[in-house]
Design a protein around this motif. Structure first.
Motif, PDB file in Angstrom:
ATOM      1  N   ILE A 170     -23.571 -11.637 -32.283  1.00 41.08           N
ATOM      2  CA  ILE A 170     -23.949 -11.769 -30.872  1.00 41.08           C
ATOM      3  C   ILE A 170     -23.362 -10.618 -30.063  1.00 41.08           C
ATOM      4  O   ILE A 170     -24.038 -10.018 -29.221  1.00 41.08           O
ATOM      5  N   ASP A 179     -25.382  -7.425 -30.745  1.00 41.49           N
ATOM      6  CA  ASP A 179     -26.838  -7.521 -30.583  1.00 41.49           C
ATOM      7  C   ASP A 179     -27.589  -7.551 -31.906  1.00 41.49           C
ATOM      8  O   ASP A 179     -28.696  -7.010 -32.018  1.00 41.49           O
ATOM      9  N   TRP A 220     -29.641  -9.575 -33.423  1.00 38.88           N
ATOM     10  CA  TRP A 220     -30.403 -10.781 -33.114  1.00 38.88           C
ATOM     11  C   TRP A 220     -31.128 -11.358 -34.325  1.00 38.88           C
ATOM     12  O   TRP A 220     -31.423 -12.560 -34.347  1.00 38.88           O
ATOM     13  N   CYS A 275     -28.761 -13.784 -35.816  1.00 38.22           N
ATOM     14  CA  CYS A 275     -28.607 -14.918 -34.902  1.00 38.22           C
ATOM     15  C   CYS A 275     -29.791 -15.875 -35.015  1.00 38.22           C
ATOM     16  O   CYS A 275     -29.613 -17.100 -35.043  1.00 38.22           O
ATOM     17  N   LYS A 276     -31.000 -15.320 -35.086  1.00 38.75           N
ATOM     18  CA  LYS A 276     -32.197 -16.164 -35.167  1.00 38.75           C
ATOM     19  C   LYS A 276     -32.252 -16.937 -36.480  1.00 38.75           C
ATOM     20  O   LYS A 276     -32.794 -18.045 -36.538  1.00 38.75           O
ATOM     21  N   LEU A 315     -29.397 -20.643 -29.511  1.00 39.44           N
ATOM     22  CA  LEU A 315     -29.317 -19.220 -29.184  1.00 39.44           C
ATOM     23  C   LEU A 315     -29.683 -18.975 -27.724  1.00 39.44           C
ATOM     24  O   LEU A 315     -29.037 -18.174 -27.035  1.00 39.44           O
ATOM     25  N   LEU A 347     -27.167 -17.235 -24.911  1.00 43.42           N
ATOM     26  CA  LEU A 347     -27.550 -16.092 -24.080  1.00 43.42           C
ATOM     27  C   LEU A 347     -27.477 -16.446 -22.600  1.00 43.42           C
ATOM     28  O   LEU A 347     -27.008 -15.637 -21.780  1.00 43.42           O
TER      29      LEU A 347
END
Length: 218
Positions: free
Chosen positions: A190, A193, A195, A198-199, A207, A211
């Motif tokens: 995170i 960045d 992502w 994270c996804k 998520l 954010l």
């Protein structure tokens, strides 16, 4: 009822918590499995997100896993979240229920550093999920207990069906699908960045909340 407990800081919660918990619930045919967030963990650094934020993330994640329930009893405590204390309180409140405390092999290896660790056998069954790279060695003070108490899920359930099941004290070794996620790696992803990771690691709603709250960005 037969109730599983998976404790942790959940900072943040991810599929590495959720999917093994769901597998344990299924393999042991539990009535419930509680996700139990710590307030002040004795063996870890204080969480980055607040108790309220971590609880909200758990609620968002658990919506995808109807077999999982959240129990926030440890968040109400202002002292260290010792597992033995929590289990003593739960056994007093639910004397007819059987508790299953879920951990990884890494936690089993270090269990003798826990507060009043031996008392856990009088309060619950231990459910140990195999993790690569961790193995209990013969010189570990827990090794003898592990040899005497270890069972597979099938053996444990057979004992219950045959009326030979105990209310506590088994060490149940469970195979779960490996999950390549950790809260430490997720916080780093995170902050940098990443992502894609994270996804893959958390439900979309979690998520989005991270954010919106600008968590783990510094």
């Amino acid at each position: 009822m037969r109730i599983g407990i998976l404790g942790g800081t959940f900072d943040p919660v991810h599929y590495g918590h959720l999917r093994p918990a769901a597998e344990v619930w299924q393999q042991l045919q539990l009535d419930q499995l509680w996700l139990m967030p710590n307030n002040i963990p004795p063996h870890k650094q204080q969480a980055s997100a607040s108790a309220e934020q971590r609880l909200t993330m758990l609620q968002l994640a658990a919506a995808h896993f109807p077999q999982l329930t959240i129990n926030a009893v440890e968040l109400e405590r202002t002292t260290l979240s010792y597992s033995v204390t929590t289990l003593q309180q739960l056994r007093q409140k639910h004397p007819q229920d059987m508790f299953y405390f879920v951990m990884g092999t890494d936690s089993l290896v270090s269990l003798t550093s826990w507060q009043s660790w031996h008392e856990l056998f009088n309060l619950c069954h231990l459910v140990v999920c195999y993790r690569d790279g961790w193995q209990l060695q013969a010189d570990n003070p827990l090794y003898g207990e592990w040899q005497q108490r270890q069972l597979s899920p099938a053996q444990h359930l057979a004992n219950i069906r045959q009326g030979r099941g105990k209310n506590s004290g088994d060490i149940i070794m469970v195979d779960v699908a490996p999950q390549p996620y950790s809260s430490t790696a997720l916080r780093k992803a995170i902050a940098t960045d990443d992502w894609q990771l994270c996804k893959e690691a958390v439900p979309t709603e979690v998520l989005d909340y991270i954010l919106a709250q600008q968590l783990y960005r510094n």
